[in-house]
Design an enzyme around this catalytic site. Structure first.
Site, mmCIF file in Angstrom:
data_model
loop_
_atom_site.group_PDB
_atom_site.id
_atom_site.type_symbol
_atom_site.label_atom_id
_atom_site.label_comp_id
_atom_site.label_asym_id
_atom_site.label_seq_id
_atom_site.Cartn_x
_atom_site.Cartn_y
_atom_site.Cartn_z
ATOM 1 N N CYS A 45 -6.452 0.046 -18.669
ATOM 2 C CA CYS A 45 -6.994 1.385 -18.424
ATOM 3 C C CYS A 45 -6.612 2.388 -19.510
ATOM 4 C CB CYS A 45 -6.539 1.905 -17.061
ATOM 5 S SG CYS A 45 -7.163 0.893 -15.715
ATOM 6 N N HIS B 118 -7.707 9.707 -17.332
ATOM 7 C CA HIS B 118 -8.243 8.437 -16.835
ATOM 8 C C HIS B 118 -8.540 8.617 -15.349
ATOM 9 C CE1 HIS B 118 -8.782 4.374 -15.675
ATOM 10 N NE2 HIS B 118 -7.602 4.256 -15.085
ATOM 11 N N ASN C 181 -12.918 3.754 -10.732
ATOM 12 C CA ASN C 181 -12.068 3.491 -11.896
ATOM 13 C C ASN C 181 -12.786 2.478 -12.797
ATOM 14 O OD1 ASN C 181 -10.132 2.641 -13.711
ATOM 15 N ND2 ASN C 181 -8.508 2.402 -12.186
HETATM 16 O O1 UT7 Z 1 -6.187 2.447 -13.496
HETATM 17 C C1 UT7 Z 1 -5.023 1.723 -13.420
HETATM 18 C C2 UT7 Z 1 -4.090 2.392 -12.570
HETATM 19 N N1 UT7 Z 1 -4.348 2.144 -11.188
HETATM 20 C C3 UT7 Z 1 -4.100 3.101 -10.363
HETATM 21 O O2 UT7 Z 1 -3.815 4.179 -10.800
HETATM 22 C C4 UT7 Z 1 -4.101 2.833 -8.872
HETATM 23 C C5 UT7 Z 1 -2.843 3.437 -8.320
HETATM 24 N N2 UT7 Z 1 -2.691 3.290 -6.898
HETATM 25 C C6 UT7 Z 1 -3.495 3.951 -6.030
HETATM 26 O O3 UT7 Z 1 -4.397 4.637 -6.402
HETATM 27 C C7 UT7 Z 1 -3.129 3.865 -4.574
HETATM 28 O O4 UT7 Z 1 -1.866 3.273 -4.406
HETATM 29 C C8 UT7 Z 1 -4.168 3.082 -3.724
HETATM 30 C C9 UT7 Z 1 -5.442 3.893 -3.613
HETATM 31 C C10 UT7 Z 1 -4.436 1.733 -4.368
HETATM 32 C C11 UT7 Z 1 -3.638 2.875 -2.326
HETATM 33 O O5 UT7 Z 1 -3.299 4.113 -1.727
HETATM 34 P P1 UT7 Z 1 -1.884 4.276 -1.000
HETATM 35 O O6 UT7 Z 1 -1.880 5.621 -0.402
HETATM 36 O O7 UT7 Z 1 -0.827 3.962 -2.006
HETATM 37 O O8 UT7 Z 1 -1.974 3.213 0.149
HETATM 38 P P2 UT7 Z 1 -1.045 1.945 0.395
HETATM 39 O O9 UT7 Z 1 -1.241 0.916 -0.648
HETATM 40 O O10 UT7 Z 1 0.336 2.437 0.645
HETATM 41 O O11 UT7 Z 1 -1.672 1.404 1.749
HETATM 42 C C12 UT7 Z 1 -1.639 2.185 2.958
HETATM 43 C C13 UT7 Z 1 -2.325 1.395 4.049
HETATM 44 C C14 UT7 Z 1 -1.856 -0.047 4.145
HETATM 45 O O12 UT7 Z 1 -1.813 -0.392 5.498
HETATM 46 P P3 UT7 Z 1 -0.408 -0.458 6.301
HETATM 47 O O13 UT7 Z 1 0.415 -1.450 5.549
HETATM 48 O O14 UT7 Z 1 0.125 0.928 6.201
HETATM 49 O O15 UT7 Z 1 -0.827 -0.872 7.645
HETATM 50 C C15 UT7 Z 1 -2.956 -0.824 3.475
HETATM 51 O O16 UT7 Z 1 -3.078 -2.138 3.950
HETATM 52 O O17 UT7 Z 1 -3.732 1.338 3.787
HETATM 53 C C16 UT7 Z 1 -4.177 -0.021 3.846
HETATM 54 N N3 UT7 Z 1 -5.299 -0.189 2.947
HETATM 55 C C17 UT7 Z 1 -6.557 0.075 3.281
HETATM 56 N N4 UT7 Z 1 -7.112 0.496 4.420
HETATM 57 C C18 UT7 Z 1 -8.447 0.682 4.427
HETATM 58 C C19 UT7 Z 1 -5.250 -0.587 1.644
HETATM 59 N N5 UT7 Z 1 -6.493 -0.596 1.143
HETATM 60 C C20 UT7 Z 1 -7.320 -0.190 2.125
HETATM 61 C C21 UT7 Z 1 -8.709 0.003 2.207
HETATM 62 N N6 UT7 Z 1 -9.234 0.447 3.367
HETATM 63 N N7 UT7 Z 1 -9.531 -0.204 1.149
#
Ligand code: UT7
Length: 325
Positions: free
Chosen positions: A115, A252, A282
């Site tokens: 990225c 980005h 992204n």
């Molecule tokens: O470009 C390269 C760089 N990449 C990035 O910058 C991405 C960086 N990370 C992020 O943007 C975020 O961490 C995400 C958008 C990927 C995830 O958001 P988050 O607030 O960090 O959520 P999380 O990973 O802590 O997940 C929270 C909950 C989990 O459930 P439990 O364990 O709390 O029950 C996940 O399983 O959300 C769940 N979850 C989803 N639920 C519905 C994860 N993906 C999804 C989904 N739909 N698509």
């Protein structure tokens, strides 16, 4: 004392026709429009058609940038394509674009920093233009991330999209002050200790397969805001500029919460932030030039504006550049 600077002559972009909405994704995996919008700001993304290659998207963006600059492809002597999704293991996809543009001179190569690829590409081209070996360059970011996604993994498949963007840059003599046009400073970083937090689980020398993107999203998120602000502060220190001097912040486009968090921490006003993550998702190395293209076309970024670019991605890699348009 006059200095050579890499000045932007034009920008262009390309998005595949197919738009994939959050509602469509919610019909395929256990997710919802509400979750995706709340956690990321993404509402839709574009997906390359069957048979549509990174080369096709990069070429379309390159042609648009050449048109916008009003210059002939024959005057380009350097093409750097930032991509993690090349058409083939080799040769570089950049040479396909070079050939399709009818350019048989100069050099073309791919650069891979995920990225952060576009910022790494800009810095690389800037060095090559300023040392005098090349005169006019295309820096392209083009990605077909849809081809490396695991469409059953809701934690990653909702985040990414396909597309391409490009800038034309020219080596020009400038007065040698911070008011100069062109790339004023660029700062690149990487730290391979984090390589397993965002990676593709396949490759030529390991599995012999293409593989799928894997990410510990929360870990990437935690690192992102601190890394981004740190490298931007380096860019400010190098030029003497501050957040107040910035006309446009083009980050980005990974996650609206990361973008807003970085802007807030740096003290950049929300109205100066160019955000396309809602429409494009992204697109990795393509996200910055795609966002630039939107903001140039709608009249926000104008000649003379001070534009701050930053990116962070797999590796980890990260970087920032300050450019006077
Ligand atoms: O470009 C390269 C760089 N990449 C990035 O910058 C991405 C960086 N990370 C992020 O943007 C975020 O961490 C995400 C958008 C990927 C995830 O958001 P988050 O607030 O960090 O959520 P999380 O990973 O802590 O997940 C929270 C909950 C989990 O459930 P439990 O364990 O709390 O029950 C996940 O399983 O959300 C769940 N979850 C989803 N639920 C519905 C994860 N993906 C999804 C989904 N739909 N698509």
């Amino acid at each position: 004392m006059s200095v050579t600077r890499s000045v932007v002559l034009g920008s262009g972009s390309y998005l595949p026709k197919r738009v994939l909405t959050n509602a469509e994704l919610a019909a395929q995996v256990a997710t919802s429009d509400e979750w995706i919008v709340q956690r990321t700001g993404i509402r839709q993304r574009h997906i390359a058609a069957d048979g549509e290659l990174t080369m096709d998207m990069g070429l379309a963006a390159a042609k648009a940038a050449l048109d916008h600059a009003g210059i002939d492809a024959q005057s380009i002597d350097l093409i750097v394509l930032a991509t993690s999704t090349p058409d083939n293991t080799f040769p570089a996809t950049a040479v396909s674009i070079q050939a399709a543009l009818g350019i048989h001179h100069g050099a073309a190569f791919d650069l891979q920093a995920v990225c952060s690829g576009f910022v790494f590409g800009l810095a690389t081209v800037d060095g090559m233009l300023r040392t005098g070996g090349f005169k006019r360059a295309l820096v392209i970011g083009a990605e077909a991330f849809s081809r490396i996604l695991d469409w059953n993994d809701r934690t990653t498949c909702v985040l990414f999209g396909d597309g391409a963007g490009a800038l034309v840059l020219e080596a020009q003599q400038q007065p040698g002050t911070r008011e100069d046009r062109g790339i004023l400073t660029s700062h690149l970083r990487s730290d391979g200790r984090h390589k397993s937090k965002l990676y593709v689980d396949g490759g030529v020398s390991s599995t012999g397969t293409v593989g799928h993107l894997r990410m510990e999203g929360r870990e990437v998120f935690k690192f992102a805001v601190a890394a981004i602000t740190d490298v931007i502060e380096d860019a400010f220190r190098a030029t003497g500029y501050t957040a107040q001097d910035i006309d446009w912040f083009v980050p980005h486009q990974a996650n609206k919460r990361i973008i807003d968090g970085a802007a807030h921490k740096l003290g950049i006003a929300p109205e100066k932030v160019v955000s396309t993550v809602d429409l494009h998702g992204n697109t990795s190395a393509a996200s910055i030039p795609l966002a630039i293209s939107v903001a140039v076309q709608d009249g926000r970024i104008k000649r003379g504006d001070l534009v701050l670019l930053e990116a962070m991605g797999g590796g980890f890699t990260w970087g920032a550049a300050l450019v006077r348009w």
